[in-house]
Design an enzyme around this catalytic site. Sequence first.
Site, short mmCIF file in Angstrom:
data_model
loop_
_atom_site.label_atom_id
_atom_site.label_comp_id
_atom_site.label_asym_id
_atom_site.label_seq_id
_atom_site.Cartn_x
_atom_site.Cartn_y
_atom_site.Cartn_z
N ARG A 86 0.81 -1.20 0.00
CA ARG A 86 0.00 0.00 0.00
C ARG A 86 0.85 1.26 0.00
NH1 ARG A 86 -5.00 -1.67 2.06
NH2 ARG A 86 -6.47 -0.10 2.74
N ARG A 88 -22.11 1.70 1.84
CA ARG A 88 -21.62 0.55 2.60
C ARG A 88 -21.68 0.83 4.10
NH1 ARG A 88 -15.62 -1.54 1.54
NH2 ARG A 88 -15.01 -0.08 3.17
P1 ADP Z 1 -9.97 -0.15 2.66
O1 ADP Z 1 -9.35 -0.48 1.33
O2 ADP Z 1 -11.42 0.15 2.57
O3 ADP Z 1 -9.21 0.88 3.44
P2 ADP Z 1 -8.93 -2.62 3.80
O4 ADP Z 1 -9.82 -3.72 4.22
O5 ADP Z 1 -8.04 -2.87 2.64
O6 ADP Z 1 -9.95 -1.45 3.53
O7 ADP Z 1 -8.02 -2.12 5.01
C1 ADP Z 1 -8.60 -1.75 6.24
C2 ADP Z 1 -7.52 -1.19 7.17
O8 ADP Z 1 -6.53 -2.20 7.46
C3 ADP Z 1 -6.70 -0.02 6.61
O9 ADP Z 1 -7.34 1.23 6.75
C4 ADP Z 1 -5.42 -0.13 7.47
O10 ADP Z 1 -5.62 0.37 8.77
C5 ADP Z 1 -5.24 -1.63 7.58
N1 ADP Z 1 -4.40 -2.13 6.46
C6 ADP Z 1 -4.80 -2.94 5.45
N2 ADP Z 1 -3.80 -3.19 4.60
C7 ADP Z 1 -2.73 -2.50 5.07
C8 ADP Z 1 -1.39 -2.32 4.63
N3 ADP Z 1 -0.94 -2.92 3.51
N4 ADP Z 1 -0.58 -1.55 5.37
C9 ADP Z 1 -0.99 -0.97 6.48
N5 ADP Z 1 -2.23 -1.07 6.96
C10 ADP Z 1 -3.11 -1.83 6.26
#
Ligand code: ADP
Length: 198
Positions: A90, A129
Amino acid sequence: MTARLLIVGPQGSGKGTQGVRVGEALGIPVVSTGDVFRANVKDGTELGLQVTSIIDAGDLVPDELTSAVVRDRLGQADAAEGFLLDGYPRNLAQVLHLDEFLEGREESLDAVIALVVPREESLSRLTARAAEQGRADDTEEAIATRLGIYERETAPILDVYGTRGIVDEIDGVGSLDEVTARIFAALEARGITATPAS
Ligand code: ADP
């Protein structure tokens, strides 16, 4: 078939849904960091306790912790022949962590599916959502934080993968089936098909 994929898109782009469809069709496990974290929060594990407040605020879990979780998951037997990553990497630091890990296994990503959805569309889907599912991080403030992080930190990873020639930009506006069909058309052009090529 063997395929190592990443799906990227802003919050509300439908990447979770599309990721599951692609993973099922290709017979590869979907590794969603968001799902892993939420499951840990729900089960009250040590990891869950560490990340709850971070996730609820819409902030990123520290890179080292996230990368360790992903390495552990990709080390399991079902990911040996392929996987679809959703939500990781990310940011650029996580891209480096993943590169290092995959290089150590003499592997690399085959394709990056980049779902393109305008901000207004993302926002209206997330608001819907929030009303339906009541996810703790679907508050107006956390949504704004997550979209901001996406634009500042996540979108730039597409430039890195773009220089490797593995990014497929997919128009994410349309019905779920239309978007799925676009994704498969792009994957097929790379020789990645749901049914064995004859
Ligand atoms: P969205 O894409 O709607 O933000 P996700 O389900 O992908 O939802 O992620 C939810 C939360 O999980 C993020 O806001 C973050 O806090 C954490 N998270 C997910 N993936 C990562 C990542 N690769 N690095 C850091 N935090 C993450």
